[in-house]
Design an enzyme around this catalytic site. Structure first.
Site, mmCIF file in Angstrom:
data_model
loop_
_atom_site.group_PDB
_atom_site.id
_atom_site.type_symbol
_atom_site.label_atom_id
_atom_site.label_comp_id
_atom_site.label_asym_id
_atom_site.label_seq_id
_atom_site.Cartn_x
_atom_site.Cartn_y
_atom_site.Cartn_z
ATOM 1 N N HIS A 77 -15.069 -5.927 -12.828
ATOM 2 C CA HIS A 77 -15.946 -6.157 -13.977
ATOM 3 C C HIS A 77 -17.395 -5.925 -13.581
ATOM 4 O O HIS A 77 -17.844 -6.408 -12.537
ATOM 5 C CB HIS A 77 -15.772 -7.590 -14.489
ATOM 6 C CG HIS A 77 -16.793 -7.996 -15.511
ATOM 7 N ND1 HIS A 77 -17.775 -8.936 -15.250
ATOM 8 C CD2 HIS A 77 -17.012 -7.560 -16.775
ATOM 9 C CE1 HIS A 77 -18.534 -9.077 -16.327
ATOM 10 N NE2 HIS A 77 -18.096 -8.254 -17.254
ATOM 11 N N SER A 78 -18.138 -5.192 -14.399
ATOM 12 C CA SER A 78 -19.579 -5.019 -14.240
ATOM 13 C C SER A 78 -19.929 -4.485 -12.846
ATOM 14 O O SER A 78 -19.449 -3.427 -12.443
ATOM 15 C CB SER A 78 -20.265 -6.353 -14.539
ATOM 16 O OG SER A 78 -21.660 -6.204 -14.660
#
Length: 238
Positions: A77-78
Site C-alpha cells: 500500500h502507498s
C-alpha cells in the site's frame, strides 16, 4: 482455493491498519499475514537513523522465508509499493501475484526512490518536519487519505500513526528486469488526492503492462474506509 496474503502497510501505519480487512479474508478461508515494518507501529521502538528502504524490503523477505511462504499474493500500500517491488526483485519464486494498492510504482526500469514522486518544495517541507521528529516524517494534518473515514476511525488512526523514517524515502529500489510472468494488479483509489492526469497515467501504465486494474471510489486508506469492497477486489485477483 485458499490463498496466502501478505499485506504491507504504507507510511505511518503498521499491521494494525488491516484490522477490518483481515477477518474478511480469513472468513473466506485465506491465510493472512499483516507484518509491521521496522520503526512503525508496535516496532516503533526499533526506529533509528539507519532504517532505510532496504531494511523494509528485508522485513518482508524475512516474513516470506521464515514462514516458508510460497504462492503468495503480496500487497503493497502507498509507499510500500516500492517495498514489494524490491521484494519481487529478491524472491520472485515465492510470489504468485503482486498487488499495488494506491501505491508508488516504478515508471520504467530505472532505480527509483519515493522522494522522486514529490515536488521539490514539498520534499523540503517533509525534510524540515522530519528534523523535528528524530528523522521521522509525521502524518500531515491535511492528508487527503481521510476521505470516507469516520470520525472514530480518524481518531484511531491518528493515535496509532507514528512518524515515518524519512531515509526510507531517500533510498532507491533496484527495479531490475520485471518478471512479466508474475501476474500483477493495481487498485486505484480515485479520491486519494491525485489529479486526473495522474489517474489516467496509472490507467495507461496498467494497460501497457497488462496489469489487472481495479478502482475504488474512496480515499487513500480503503482498508479502513471501505474494507468490504477492498476485500472483493482482492478476492478477484488471479
Amino acid at each position: 482455493m485458499e490463498q496466502q496474503f501478505v499485506l504491507v502497510p504504507g507510511a505511518w501505519l503498521g499491521g494494525w491498519c488491516w484490522k477490518y480487512l483481515h477477518p474478511l479474508l480469513r472468513e473466506e478461508g485465506h491465510e493472512v499475514y499483516t507484518p509491521t515494518l521496522t520503526g512503525l507501529g508496535e516496532r516503533e521502538h526499533l526506529s533509528h537513523c539507519e532504517v532505510d528502504l532496504e531494511t523494509h524490503i528485508t522485513d518482508i523477505v524475512n516474513v516470506l522465508e521464515y514462514n516458508d511462504l510460497t504462492d503468495v499474493v503480496l500487497l503493497g500500500h502507498s509507499y510500500a509499493g516500492l517495498v514489494v517491488t524490491g521484494v519481487a526483485e529478491r524472491v520472485p519464486e515465492r510470489l504468485k501475484h503482486m498487488v499495488y494498492l494506491d501505491a508508488l510504482i516504478p515508471m520504467n526500469d530505472d532505480p527509483v526512490s519515493a522522494a522522486e514522486f514529490y515536488p521539490l518544495d514539498e520534499w523540503k517541507t517533509m525534510e524540515a518536519a522530519a528534523e523535528d521528529h528524530a528523522g521521522g516524517w509525521p502524518l500531515p494534518d491535511d492528508h487527503s487519505g481521510w476521505v470516507g473515514i469516520s470520525d472514530e476511525d480518524t481518531e484511531w488512526m491518528r493515535e496509532k500513526a507514528v512518524p515515518h523514517p524519512l531515509d526510507t524515502f531517500r533510498q532507491q529500489v533496484n527495479v531490475g528486469t520485471p518478471d512479466v510472468s508474475l501476474p500483477t494488479s493495481y487498485i486505484l483509489c480515485t479520491q486519494s488526492g491525485m489529479d486526473g492526469s495522474t489517474l489516467d497515467m496509472i490507467r495507461q501504465l496498467c494497460e501497457q503492462r497488462e496489469w489487472q486494474l481495479g478502482e475504488l471510489d474512496t480515499g487513500h486508506w480503503p482498508m479502513v474506509s471501505i474494507p468490504q469492497q477492498l476485500s472483493h477486489q482482492l478476492l478477484e485477483v488471479h
